[in-house]
Write a protein that holds these residues in place. Structure first.
Motif, short mmCIF file in Angstrom:
data_model
loop_
_atom_site.label_atom_id
_atom_site.label_comp_id
_atom_site.label_asym_id
_atom_site.label_seq_id
_atom_site.Cartn_x
_atom_site.Cartn_y
_atom_site.Cartn_z
N ARG A 222 0.84 -1.21 0.00
CA ARG A 222 0.00 0.00 0.00
C ARG A 222 0.86 1.25 0.00
NH1 ARG A 222 -2.36 -0.22 5.21
NH2 ARG A 222 -0.50 0.93 5.87
N ASP A 223 1.86 1.30 0.88
CA ASP A 223 2.70 2.49 0.99
C ASP A 223 3.56 2.69 -0.25
OD1 ASP A 223 1.64 2.83 3.49
OD2 ASP A 223 3.37 2.05 4.58
N ALA A 224 4.08 1.59 -0.81
CA ALA A 224 4.92 1.69 -2.01
C ALA A 224 4.10 2.21 -3.19
CB ALA A 224 5.53 0.34 -2.34
N MET A 225 2.87 1.74 -3.31
CA MET A 225 2.01 2.21 -4.41
C MET A 225 1.64 3.67 -4.20
SD MET A 225 0.49 1.65 -7.29
CE MET A 225 0.13 -0.09 -7.63
N ALA A 226 1.33 4.05 -2.97
CA ALA A 226 0.96 5.44 -2.70
C ALA A 226 2.10 6.38 -3.06
CB ALA A 226 0.58 5.60 -1.22
N GLU A 227 3.32 6.01 -2.70
CA GLU A 227 4.48 6.84 -3.02
C GLU A 227 4.66 6.96 -4.53
OE1 GLU A 227 9.10 6.04 -2.49
OE2 GLU A 227 8.19 6.71 -0.61
N HIS A 228 4.47 5.85 -5.23
CA HIS A 228 4.61 5.84 -6.69
C HIS A 228 3.58 6.76 -7.33
CE1 HIS A 228 5.17 4.47 -10.74
NE2 HIS A 228 4.00 3.87 -10.79
N LEU A 229 2.35 6.67 -6.89
CA LEU A 229 1.29 7.50 -7.46
C LEU A 229 1.51 8.98 -7.15
CD1 LEU A 229 -1.94 5.38 -6.80
CD2 LEU A 229 -0.29 5.23 -8.67
N ASP A 230 2.07 9.27 -5.99
CA ASP A 230 2.36 10.66 -5.64
C ASP A 230 3.36 11.28 -6.61
OD1 ASP A 230 0.64 10.63 -3.51
OD2 ASP A 230 2.20 10.33 -1.98
N GLY A 231 4.33 10.48 -7.07
CA GLY A 231 5.31 10.99 -8.02
C GLY A 231 4.66 11.39 -9.34
N THR A 232 3.79 10.52 -9.84
CA THR A 232 3.08 10.83 -11.09
C THR A 232 2.18 12.05 -10.91
OG1 THR A 232 3.07 8.48 -11.70
CG2 THR A 232 1.50 9.91 -12.84
N ALA A 233 1.52 12.13 -9.76
CA ALA A 233 0.64 13.26 -9.48
C ALA A 233 1.42 14.57 -9.48
CB ALA A 233 -0.07 13.07 -8.14
N SER A 234 2.63 14.55 -8.94
CA SER A 234 3.45 15.76 -8.91
C SER A 234 3.76 16.25 -10.32
CB SER A 234 4.76 15.50 -8.15
OG SER A 234 4.52 15.37 -6.77
N LEU A 235 4.13 15.31 -11.20
CA LEU A 235 4.45 15.70 -12.59
C LEU A 235 3.22 16.25 -13.29
CD1 LEU A 235 6.85 12.90 -13.86
CD2 LEU A 235 7.42 15.19 -13.06
N LEU A 236 2.09 15.59 -13.13
CA LEU A 236 0.87 16.05 -13.80
C LEU A 236 0.45 17.42 -13.31
CD1 LEU A 236 -1.16 12.71 -13.96
CD2 LEU A 236 -0.37 14.06 -15.92
N ARG A 237 0.49 17.63 -12.02
CA ARG A 237 0.12 18.94 -11.49
C ARG A 237 1.10 20.01 -11.97
NH1 ARG A 237 -1.36 15.94 -6.45
NH2 ARG A 237 -3.65 15.94 -6.39
N GLY A 238 2.38 19.64 -12.02
CA GLY A 238 3.38 20.61 -12.46
C GLY A 238 3.17 21.03 -13.89
N PHE A 239 2.96 20.08 -14.78
CA PHE A 239 2.84 20.40 -16.20
C PHE A 239 1.45 20.91 -16.60
CE2 PHE A 239 6.64 17.68 -16.66
CZ PHE A 239 7.39 18.47 -17.52
#
Length: 241
Positions: A222-239
């Motif tokens: 659960r924690d590993a997936m949450a961290e992974h999804l947070d990374g993608t979310a950061s890029l999407l919000r940034g761009f």
């Protein structure tokens, strides 16, 4: 007409260039720099803070900062200049990216929230199951396949791995829901550049997620997936934000 006062600029600088979390340092650094550019804290033709200063403010290594700057340079947002008056400068014209009209108000947050709920739950549920040898082999095969060197195939194979995790959770309804949100997610991902550093990081995170699932570690998955999804979310919000 007067410009913003110094205190306002300092406040904005401090808000955007605050320390990033360590789990997705590259992705969050890209997001912070893009926010600074898009909000005009660093306007067209202006120089970003010096590398040493910026790395200290963001609490990241200079290697991570350079990787983020290189990614933005390749995406057309900044340029690096050498010499006494050199540094990293915001380009006079920055990419428009996906037209705002195509990203409806709340769409990005809606997709990211739904994805987090579904895929974090899928990873946790998959790890809680007693997986068959076929399940284990299937996950390993999809993980290996996702480490493709062909960028044109990356989105498809990345999607396939995430769907595989939902599939081994043994809930057809969950798999269908993950597939639906992935279609929406990929439409947004297609509007931002593929960054080599992010892909390498994602591959490592994929391996960690699958390892936790195969080990039966529900909380870890659960924690590993949450961290992974947070990374993608950061890029999407940034761009896209």
């Amino acid at each position: 007409m007067t410009g913003p006062d110094v205190s306002t600029l300092a406040s904005a600088d401090e808000a955007l260039f605050r320390p990033v979390r360590t789990g997705n340092a590259f992705e969050e650094t890209v997001e912070r720099l893009l926010q600074a550019i898009k909000l005009g804290v660093a306007g067209p033709g202006e120089r970003l803070p010096a590398e040493r200063e910026l790395a200290t403010k963001l609490n990241i290594s200079r290697v991570t900062l350079r990787e983020a700057i290189r990614a933005l340079q390749e995406a057309g947002y900044v340029e690096s200049r050498r010499g006494r008056y050199g540094g990293t400068f915001v380009n006079a014209t920055i990419p428009e990216g996906k037209p705002a009209a195509q990203v409806k108000a709340g769409e990005l947050d809606d997709v990211l929230t739904m994805r987090r709920v579904l895929e974090v739950g899928a990873a946790e549920s998959a790890a809680a199951r007693t997986l068959t040898p076929a399940d284990r082999a299937y996950l390993r095969d999809q993980l290996t396949d996702a480490r493709t060197g062909d960028l044109s195939e990356y989105r498809r194979k990345d999607s396939r791995l995430h769907l595989a995790i939902a599939e081994v959770a043994a809930s057809p309804t969950l798999t269908s829901a993950v597939a639906d949100v992935r279609v929406r997610l990929n439409e947004l991902l297609d509007a931002i550049p593929l960054l080599d550093t992010n892909i390498d990081h994602s591959n490592d995170q994929h391996a960690a997620i699958v390892e936790k699932i195969l080990a039966g570690d529900s909380a870890g998955a659960r924690d590993a997936m949450a961290e992974h999804l947070d990374g993608t979310a950061s890029l999407l919000r940034g761009f896209l934000s």
